[in-house]
Design a protein around this motif. Sequence first.
Motif, PDB file in Angstrom:
ATOM      1  N   UNK A   1       0.833  -1.196   0.000  1.00 40.70           N
ATOM      2  CA  UNK A   1       0.000   0.000   0.000  1.00 40.70           C
ATOM      3  C   UNK A   1       0.872   1.252   0.000  1.00 40.70           C
ATOM      4  N   UNK A   2       1.897   1.235   0.830  1.00 36.76           N
ATOM      5  CA  UNK A   2       2.802   2.392   0.920  1.00 36.76           C
ATOM      6  C   UNK A   2       3.508   2.656  -0.403  1.00 36.76           C
ATOM      7  N   UNK A   3       3.787   1.603  -1.153  1.00 40.13           N
ATOM      8  CA  UNK A   3       4.490   1.783  -2.425  1.00 40.13           C
ATOM      9  C   UNK A   3       3.554   2.120  -3.575  1.00 40.13           C
ATOM     10  N   UNK A   4       2.446   1.417  -3.691  1.00 44.38           N
ATOM     11  CA  UNK A   4       1.638   1.502  -4.899  1.00 44.38           C
ATOM     12  C   UNK A   4       0.407   2.412  -4.795  1.00 44.38           C
ATOM     13  N   UNK A   5       0.038   2.815  -3.591  1.00 43.54           N
ATOM     14  CA  UNK A   5      -1.181   3.621  -3.435  1.00 43.54           C
ATOM     15  C   UNK A   5      -0.907   4.969  -2.777  1.00 43.54           C
ATOM     16  N   UNK A   6      -0.268   4.946  -1.645  1.00 41.60           N
ATOM     17  CA  UNK A   6      -0.120   6.164  -0.840  1.00 41.60           C
ATOM     18  C   UNK A   6       0.513   7.345  -1.584  1.00 41.60           C
ATOM     19  N   UNK A   7       1.603   7.177  -2.310  1.00 41.16           N
ATOM     20  CA  UNK A   7       2.207   8.344  -2.979  1.00 41.16           C
ATOM     21  C   UNK A   7       1.250   9.022  -3.964  1.00 41.16           C
ATOM     22  N   UNK A   8       0.374   8.251  -4.560  1.00 39.99           N
ATOM     23  CA  UNK A   8      -0.555   8.793  -5.546  1.00 39.99           C
ATOM     24  C   UNK A   8      -1.732   9.482  -4.852  1.00 39.99           C
ATOM     25  N   UNK A   9      -2.169   8.921  -3.719  1.00 47.70           N
ATOM     26  CA  UNK A   9      -3.188   9.608  -2.920  1.00 47.70           C
ATOM     27  C   UNK A   9      -2.657  10.937  -2.389  1.00 47.70           C
ATOM     28  N   UNK A  10      -1.379  10.973  -2.049  1.00 47.48           N
ATOM     29  CA  UNK A  10      -0.779  12.213  -1.551  1.00 47.48           C
ATOM     30  C   UNK A  10      -0.870  13.313  -2.610  1.00 47.48           C
ATOM     31  N   UNK A  11      -0.595  12.977  -3.848  1.00 49.04           N
ATOM     32  CA  UNK A  11      -0.636  13.975  -4.923  1.00 49.04           C
ATOM     33  C   UNK A  11      -2.031  14.561  -5.100  1.00 49.04           C
ATOM     34  N   UNK A  12      -3.050  13.741  -4.924  1.00 50.41           N
ATOM     35  CA  UNK A  12      -4.427  14.239  -5.024  1.00 50.41           C
ATOM     36  C   UNK A  12      -4.772  15.063  -3.779  1.00 50.41           C
ATOM     37  N   UNK A  13      -4.389  14.548  -2.606  1.00 50.69           N
ATOM     38  CA  UNK A  13      -4.696  15.243  -1.350  1.00 50.69           C
ATOM     39  C   UNK A  13      -4.078  16.631  -1.313  1.00 50.69           C
ATOM     40  N   UNK A  14      -2.904  16.787  -1.903  1.00 45.30           N
ATOM     41  CA  UNK A  14      -2.203  18.067  -1.865  1.00 45.30           C
ATOM     42  C   UNK A  14      -2.958  19.190  -2.579  1.00 45.30           C
ATOM     43  N   UNK A  15      -3.891  18.822  -3.439  1.00 50.37           N
ATOM     44  CA  UNK A  15      -4.674  19.837  -4.151  1.00 50.37           C
ATOM     45  C   UNK A  15      -5.709  20.497  -3.249  1.00 50.37           C
ATOM     46  N   UNK A  16      -6.087  19.812  -2.175  1.00 48.63           N
ATOM     47  CA  UNK A  16      -7.237  20.223  -1.383  1.00 48.63           C
ATOM     48  C   UNK A  16      -6.833  20.701   0.005  1.00 48.63           C
ATOM     49  N   UNK A  17      -7.790  21.296   0.673  1.00 48.54           N
ATOM     50  CA  UNK A  17      -7.569  21.841   2.016  1.00 48.54           C
ATOM     51  C   UNK A  17      -7.740  20.781   3.096  1.00 48.54           C
ATOM     52  N   UNK A  18      -8.674  19.875   2.887  1.00 48.33           N
ATOM     53  CA  UNK A  18      -8.990  18.857   3.879  1.00 48.33           C
ATOM     54  C   UNK A  18      -9.180  17.505   3.189  1.00 48.33           C
ATOM     55  N   UNK A  19      -8.883  16.431   3.923  1.00 44.68           N
ATOM     56  CA  UNK A  19      -9.013  15.072   3.395  1.00 44.68           C
ATOM     57  C   UNK A  19      -9.918  14.244   4.297  1.00 44.68           C
ATOM     58  N   UNK A  20     -10.899  13.590   3.668  1.00 44.36           N
ATOM     59  CA  UNK A  20     -11.693  12.558   4.333  1.00 44.36           C
ATOM     60  C   UNK A  20     -11.210  11.230   3.785  1.00 44.36           C
ATOM     61  N   UNK A  21     -10.727  10.343   4.656  1.00 45.56           N
ATOM     62  CA  UNK A  21     -10.244   9.039   4.199  1.00 45.56           C
ATOM     63  C   UNK A  21     -11.251   7.966   4.577  1.00 45.56           C
ATOM     64  N   UNK A  22     -11.688   7.216   3.577  1.00 41.41           N
ATOM     65  CA  UNK A  22     -12.713   6.202   3.769  1.00 41.41           C
ATOM     66  C   UNK A  22     -12.133   4.815   3.514  1.00 41.41           C
TER      67      UNK A  22
END
Length: 207
Positions: A79-100
Amino acid sequence: LLYDVVDRPQFVHRLMEHLTTGLVEYHRQREASGAYDAESSLGLHQPYDEIPASLQHRLSGGWVYCHAQSAASLSPAMYAEFVHPYNVRIAELFRRVYYHGCEDLGKKAAIIAQLPGLRHFHVSPWTDPQEVIPNLAGQSVVLEVHSHPTNVLFMYGPEKIRKEVRQRIAQSQGAVFDLKLCDIQTIDGADGKLQMWSAIAQEESWR
């Protein structure tokens, strides 16, 4: 894809790069065209969050829904290798993150906690809050704690409901959380049951 993360990891990274680049561009185009509204876009504005007027139509003013349920079978390291870095790039666009995540996120909580802007973390009936909470120490994150929908259906009396609510409060170890009743298809004709849940939850939260 579950085989590819082992057999063709670079292919998976190329795939994730393609998808992430597309999503980032999509969001930026919405913002540039004036089609983004921080209050209503994605249906994720939290009522307790005051959005500055200057950010009302900016991605940097709103919330984003992050998740990776299709990666439930991946190990935390994968998960840390294949998912998290890409979620970070999307999260950085926004002010707040809801993780489901309806799956068990206990072993991945330390990784998810690194998302920029994380403010709301879904704790499903299959996730142990006691695994999640230590990884969020020092962060302003509200836990979204779920009671199992089967319990909501079959718990009729106030005594059992109160016991369930107290158990959720104890598991939260003093962390800020909201209790959510979700995925309820029926209450079996028990009028007033959800109102009872709400009233008891409010009573217990002030104890």
